[in-house]
Scaffold this motif. Sequence first.
Motif, PDB file in Angstrom:
ATOM      1  N   TRP A  41      37.986  29.519  31.512  1.00  0.00           N
ATOM      2  CA  TRP A  41      37.190  30.554  32.177  1.00  0.00           C
ATOM      3  C   TRP A  41      35.772  30.064  32.458  1.00  0.00           C
ATOM      4  CZ3 TRP A  41      38.195  34.746  34.747  1.00  0.00           C
ATOM      5  CH2 TRP A  41      37.198  35.685  35.005  1.00  0.00           C
ATOM      6  N   ASP A  42      35.312  30.365  33.667  1.00  0.00           N
ATOM      7  CA  ASP A  42      33.973  29.965  34.091  1.00  0.00           C
ATOM      8  C   ASP A  42      33.101  31.219  34.172  1.00  0.00           C
ATOM      9  OD1 ASP A  42      31.669  29.120  35.342  1.00  0.00           O
ATOM     10  OD2 ASP A  42      32.696  27.787  36.749  1.00  0.00           O
ATOM     11  N   ASP A  44      29.999  31.467  34.967  1.00  0.00           N
ATOM     12  CA  ASP A  44      29.048  31.466  36.091  1.00  0.00           C
ATOM     13  C   ASP A  44      29.679  32.063  37.346  1.00  0.00           C
ATOM     14  OD1 ASP A  44      27.081  30.305  34.523  1.00  0.00           O
ATOM     15  OD2 ASP A  44      27.776  28.264  34.984  1.00  0.00           O
ATOM     16  N   THR A  45      30.931  31.707  37.606  1.00  0.00           N
ATOM     17  CA  THR A  45      31.601  32.204  38.825  1.00  0.00           C
ATOM     18  C   THR A  45      32.500  33.409  38.539  1.00  0.00           C
ATOM     19  OG1 THR A  45      33.449  30.655  38.483  1.00  0.00           O
ATOM     20  CG2 THR A  45      31.590  29.916  39.863  1.00  0.00           C
ATOM     21  N   CYS A  47      35.454  33.466  37.248  1.00  0.00           N
ATOM     22  CA  CYS A  47      36.842  33.202  37.635  1.00  0.00           C
ATOM     23  C   CYS A  47      37.329  31.966  36.865  1.00  0.00           C
ATOM     24  CB  CYS A  47      36.975  32.980  39.140  1.00  0.00           C
ATOM     25  SG  CYS A  47      36.104  31.535  39.758  1.00  0.00           S
ATOM     26  N   ARG A  49      38.714  28.192  36.260  1.00  0.00           N
ATOM     27  CA  ARG A  49      38.678  26.870  36.880  1.00  0.00           C
ATOM     28  C   ARG A  49      40.093  26.509  37.316  1.00  0.00           C
ATOM     29  NH1 ARG A  49      36.151  26.270  31.865  1.00  0.00           N
ATOM     30  NH2 ARG A  49      33.863  26.328  31.981  1.00  0.00           N
ATOM     31  N   PRO A  63      39.336  38.159  38.769  1.00  0.00           N
ATOM     32  CA  PRO A  63      38.062  38.251  39.506  1.00  0.00           C
ATOM     33  C   PRO A  63      37.984  39.503  40.383  1.00  0.00           C
ATOM     34  CG  PRO A  63      38.947  36.040  39.629  1.00  0.00           C
ATOM     35  CD  PRO A  63      40.029  36.881  39.048  1.00  0.00           C
TER      36      PRO A  63
END
Length: 457
Positions: A41-42, A44-45, A47, A49, A63
């Motif tokens: 899990w990212d 920052d975005t 969503c 990776r 997301p």
Amino acid sequence: MKVTVYLKKCTASTSNICFRVREKNVDIKVVSPLVVHDKYWDMDTLCYRRTTAVPAAEQKRLPEQIAAIIERAEKSFSDKADSRWLKQTIEDVLYPSRAFERNHPNLLRRIHEYLEKYDGADRTKEHIIRFERKMSRYHDYQREILGNSDFTLFVETVTLEQMNAFRDYVAGEYLLRQEHPDFYAGRMLINHAPKPLSNTTVINTMNLFCTFLHWCKKMKYSDNEVYTLYGCKEPTYGDPFYLTSEERNILYDADLSDNPKLAVIRDIFVFHCYIGCRVGDLYRLTRDNIKYGFLEYMPQKTKKCQAKIVRVPLHEKAKAILLRYPKKTADEIENFGNIPKRKGRQPRVPRDLSNQLLPFKPIHQYNLGIRELLKHCGIDRMVTILDTHGYNTVQKPLYEVATSHTARKTFVGNLYKQVPDPNLIASMSGHVEGSRAFNRYRTIDDDMKRRLVEMIN
């Protein structure tokens, strides 16, 4: 007002998505049921990776849900916002049917209301009860077996696809009962061996579904007209079979002194053959329904579309059967057809005739008793019936297929052989004008054909 997202550990490798709303003195934090795999899990975005370890559908769904929750929170925020509001906002996005249900009774609640407000025939009410139970089991099956925990149908939004899915469930429920016996054990009133429903039964269930949806439209609960797209289907029935006058008389004359229980069934059934009403109406009859030699009653099934009194003259054998159960004096029963009219006044009606006509049995006992009675008396004529599972005709002895409705068919069929006047017979059978069911009784038999040929000069 600002909405932020952060994680809260729930296992060694996963975390819950949490939402935080801040505005001046407002600071609300709520843990959502959304779970992510920390390794991929990212934050920052917001969503995942690129990975094959997480299903593609989940990578796309999460997301979108997070974005929808943030958008809903920003639009619905007010100075009264609190943790309860934020929890409700999250639930409305993740479980939209729950949000709809808060302001709209679901389909099951509407069916229950339909049942409570229905004031027609008892037999139809029983069908509505069965329909409600089937629909309840269908919802439970979707939630507990298929895992659609949020599954709920609404009359406002039910679709043709959903109606067809329910039909498939009804038709295949007997197989599901074999696959999931524990699930169905507490949900079936009678835990008999699973067997397939006939096509006619499935059609009638779906026709009732359409009738219910149409009622919802009439009550202004919904503008949904999906029932017109589905369309009521016409069940296929075979030609009616019934007892001949000779077979009925065999039952009447049978010596059943050694079997008093069967004797009672015989009396009810033969009496039924002489009055021809529906079994639901039969069980409502009391001695008050007998007036001046006629049996009078209002058919419950058709009272809404044609509220009329049906009058059937009592045959002497029907009167003789009543005499076997003298709840009142024998003179009262004997004089049912011989009450003298007094000049200038209404004829005197015997008083206190409110007790039931005969010692009626529960319907299932009555049906089983009829078959035992016919077999005991040797009524084993082979009749052709339509197998409504595969729509093939099969031959069976009369004692295997006779039911309480056979008495009604015996009344109508034998009358029609003597006087083929549908209007006259319908006035005593309680069929409404243009009844499709009545047309089936009018099958011209070989005896009628012979009489017509003999009339040719």
